[in-house]
Design a protein around this motif. Structure first.
Motif, short mmCIF file in Angstrom:
data_model
loop_
_atom_site.label_atom_id
_atom_site.label_comp_id
_atom_site.label_asym_id
_atom_site.label_seq_id
_atom_site.Cartn_x
_atom_site.Cartn_y
_atom_site.Cartn_z
N TRP A 32 1.37 -5.79 15.50
CA TRP A 32 2.40 -5.89 14.46
C TRP A 32 1.88 -5.28 13.16
O TRP A 32 0.69 -5.37 12.86
N ILE A 33 2.77 -4.69 12.37
CA ILE A 33 2.34 -4.00 11.15
C ILE A 33 1.90 -4.98 10.05
O ILE A 33 1.26 -4.59 9.09
N GLY A 34 2.26 -6.24 10.20
CA GLY A 34 1.86 -7.24 9.20
C GLY A 34 2.62 -7.06 7.90
O GLY A 34 3.52 -6.21 7.78
N GLU A 35 2.27 -7.88 6.94
CA GLU A 35 2.95 -7.82 5.65
C GLU A 35 2.41 -6.63 4.84
O GLU A 35 1.26 -6.23 5.00
N PRO A 36 3.23 -6.06 3.96
CA PRO A 36 2.79 -4.90 3.19
C PRO A 36 1.64 -5.24 2.23
O PRO A 36 1.52 -6.39 1.79
N GLN A 37 0.85 -4.27 1.91
CA GLN A 37 -0.20 -4.48 0.90
C GLN A 37 0.42 -4.62 -0.49
O GLN A 37 -0.03 -5.42 -1.29
N THR A 38 1.45 -3.81 -0.74
CA THR A 38 1.95 -3.73 -2.12
C THR A 38 3.46 -3.52 -2.11
O THR A 38 4.00 -2.87 -1.22
N LEU A 39 4.13 -4.10 -3.10
CA LEU A 39 5.54 -3.78 -3.34
C LEU A 39 5.60 -2.73 -4.44
O LEU A 39 4.85 -2.82 -5.42
N LEU A 40 6.48 -1.75 -4.26
CA LEU A 40 6.55 -0.65 -5.23
C LEU A 40 7.90 -0.65 -5.94
O LEU A 40 8.94 -0.91 -5.32
N ILE A 41 7.87 -0.36 -7.23
CA ILE A 41 9.08 -0.15 -8.02
C ILE A 41 9.07 1.32 -8.42
O ILE A 41 8.14 1.76 -9.10
N ASN A 42 10.05 2.05 -7.98
CA ASN A 42 10.07 3.51 -8.18
C ASN A 42 8.76 4.14 -7.73
O ASN A 42 8.21 5.04 -8.39
#
Ligand SMILES: O=C1O[C@H]([C@@H](O)CO)C(O)=C1O
Length: 560
Positions: A170-180
């Protein structure tokens, strides 16, 4: 005879899609860029304009397509940009022209629709404005655009192989959330970042991961356009001390309502209005956190900066905290508050056909998949649009996919028989008929797990008639909202619940309808709908130069 001349504006773009080094969250990785930019260029157009994008694939070894999310492609189904459905992937070195009309004002976006290329960063914003001289049904002094995404350090090739492996990786949870396209991984905008060893980021402002600050003047109204192109994460956004008035969802006006925070699922877009009526000597945090899955990703942050206060002055109140990830009541109350703007077009009062789609996680020979009515979608090598148009029966499974699931199915427990089959069949919809779809959620493979799935329909908007808990029954129909249901192109199903939607099959073509969580689509979570393909005229041959349609062109010797 009076011939009305309508000024048709064509907006031309020349785009190169390529892999490039980039540091979206301050760690350098490979991302998919367009013309050297990440995210890709923003398209701004007016209702009625024609968008013309010559897209050249500069990836050296893989195909690419781009989907124009929320644009219905009336009369141009080959420009929908879905690999295996509307076109062949564009080969390396080749150029494909996307040419289509934008007919409805709103906040849209575009993204890759092949494998995991959305997760790889292939996306950007598409804004359609009302024609000059006309007005939106609300006023604002300025606007911002926030394109939200999630980001992994693992390459999308590793993700794809992992998702197709036994056992599943499974890809797992993202490392980071990005805004633009901007986030912070190993540092934080916050001075004292709680328990962790992360330090405060030091930015000169020119870094690829430096946040975009929203600069505002006091006592004005701003429109904030929000769109989520996440591969996985459901998000919640809040702005310290500021309420938000929701006015648009998925390119449709909604009856304005005020919230402290807003949920946005992958595939959705909103516009909110904010009034800058707070203390102008301060700045305020904008905070975005994960919903619906146990988060393992820090919130994305940026700053609402009141001019002339310095942007570097940190807010004095801590960032708003996202509701608990599993506070589904909070999400449901937000979602159920969304109604069409008063006076909007209402849905047909009855339906011609009802399809119930059971969403389950299953196994096939030990591989973990998602299935709809026990069929896990596999994409054939020939685009459906071509196979159907030219009657190429071996292009996809000719058996019709199931309309329903056994009424005895226990949605509250893991599937009793967890094995499923693969399929590539098509739901053939009669032209101009009214179709109801009941999306039925259920328990996944593990006990006591049922996940959120945002479903996105291509080529149409649909009315959301209602949501409910447990298994849908005929009696639930009496509770449908036929008075002011919102029109949308993406809708969520809550854990162990159902969602009912209605649309008119008025757009000839072959269209995807699928979970917008990219790894879930990769694992088979979608269906294909087609209607009146015989009416489709003018498919460019280079949309179909693969699979059986390519062979057909060779036989007819009619290659252009
Ligand atoms: O499709 C999914 O797979 C994993 C898990 O169910 C199996 O590891 C997960 O969280 C999903 O959403």
């Amino acid at each position: 005879m009076v011939v009305k001349s309508t000024a048709v504006k064509v907006r031309h773009y020349k785009w190169d899609v390529e892999y490039m080094f980039w540091a979206p969250d301050c760690e350098e990785r490979v991302v998919m860029g367009i013309n050297g930019q990440f995210p890709g260029p923003t398209i701004r157009a007016e209702v009625g304009d024609t968008i013309h994008v010559d897209l050249t694939n500069k990836l050296s070894t893989e195909g690419v397509v781009i989907h124009w999310h929320g644009i219905r492609q009336l009369g141009t189904p080959w420009a929908d940009g879905t690999a295996s459905i509307s076109q062949c992937p564009i080969n390396p070195g080749e150029t494909f022209t996307y040419r289509f009309v934008v007919d409805k004002a709103g906040t849209y976006f575009y993204h890759g629709h092949y494998g995991m290329q959305r997760s790889g960063g292939l996306y950007g914003t598409l804004i359609v404005e009302v024609p000059k001289g006309q007005h939106e049904p609300f006023h604002y002094d300025g606007e911002f655009n926030l394109l939200l995404s999630d980001w992994w350090h693992e390459s999308i090739h590793e993700q794809e192989v992992g998702l197709s492996s036994k056992p599943l990786r499974w890809i797992g949870e993202p490392q980071t959330l990005l805004i633009n396209g901007r986030g912070q991984y190993n540092c934080s905008l916050l001075p004292n970042f709680g328990n962790s060893s992360s330090t405060q980021c030091k930015f000169s402002g020119t870094e690829q991961c430096a946040p975009q600050i929203l600069q505002v003047l006091p006592n004005k109204t701003y429109r904030v356009r929000l769109a989520s192109t996440t591969a996985l994460a459901s998000l919640n956004i809040a702005i310290g001390n500021h309420k938000m008035i929701v006015v648009e969802a998925d390119g449709n006006y909604v009856q304005p309502f005020t919230v402290d925070d807003l949920d946005i699922y992958s595939g959705e877009s909103y516009s909110v209005l904010i009034n800058t009526n707070q203390n102008p000597n301060k700045n305020y945090w904008i905070s975005i956190g994960v919903r619906g899955r146990r988060p393992n990703t820090p919130p994305a942050l940026t700053i609402l900066n009141y001019k002339p206060t310095s942007a570097s002055k940190l807010p004095t109140i801590s960032p708003p905290i996202t509701p608990a990830w599993n506070d589904y009541n909070h999400s449901k109350s937000f979602t159920k508050n969304i109604f069409a703007l008063m006076g909007s077009h209402t849905p047909p009062a009855t339906y011609d056909r009802r399809i119930a789609l059971l969403n389950t996680q299953n196994r096939i020979d030990g591989f973990i998949k998602w299935a709809i009515n026990n069929v896990s979608l596999v994409f054939p090598p020939t685009p459906y649009l071509g196979s159907i148009k030219f009657g190429l029966k071996s292009g996809f499974d000719q058996t019709n996919p199931p309309e329903n699931f056994p009424s005895s199915y226990d949605i509250m427990s893991p599937p009793a028989n967890p094995n499923t089959t693969t399929g590539s069949g098509v739901y053939r919809l009669r032209y101009n008929t009214t179709v109801d779809i009941i999306l039925q959620n259920a328990n996944a493979l593990g006990a006591n797990v049922s996940e959120i799935h945002p479903w996105h329909l291509h080529g149409h908007d649909f009315w959301v008639l209602g949501y409910g808990e447990g298994k849908f029954t005929k009696d639930d129909e009496a509770k449908f909202n036929l008075k002011n249901p919102p029109l949308r192109n993406t809708v969520v199903i809550f854990p162990y619940g159902w969602t009912a939607l209605r649309f008119v099959a008025d757009n000839p073509g072959a269209w995807a309808f699928h979970c917008h969580i990219e790894p879930h689509l990769h694992m088979g979570m979608g269906v294909v709908l087609a209607s009146a393909v015989e009416r489709v005229q003018g498919i460019p041959s280079n949309a179909l130069t693969c699979g059986l349609t390519a062979k057909m062109f060779l036989k007819k010797k009619n290659i252009p």
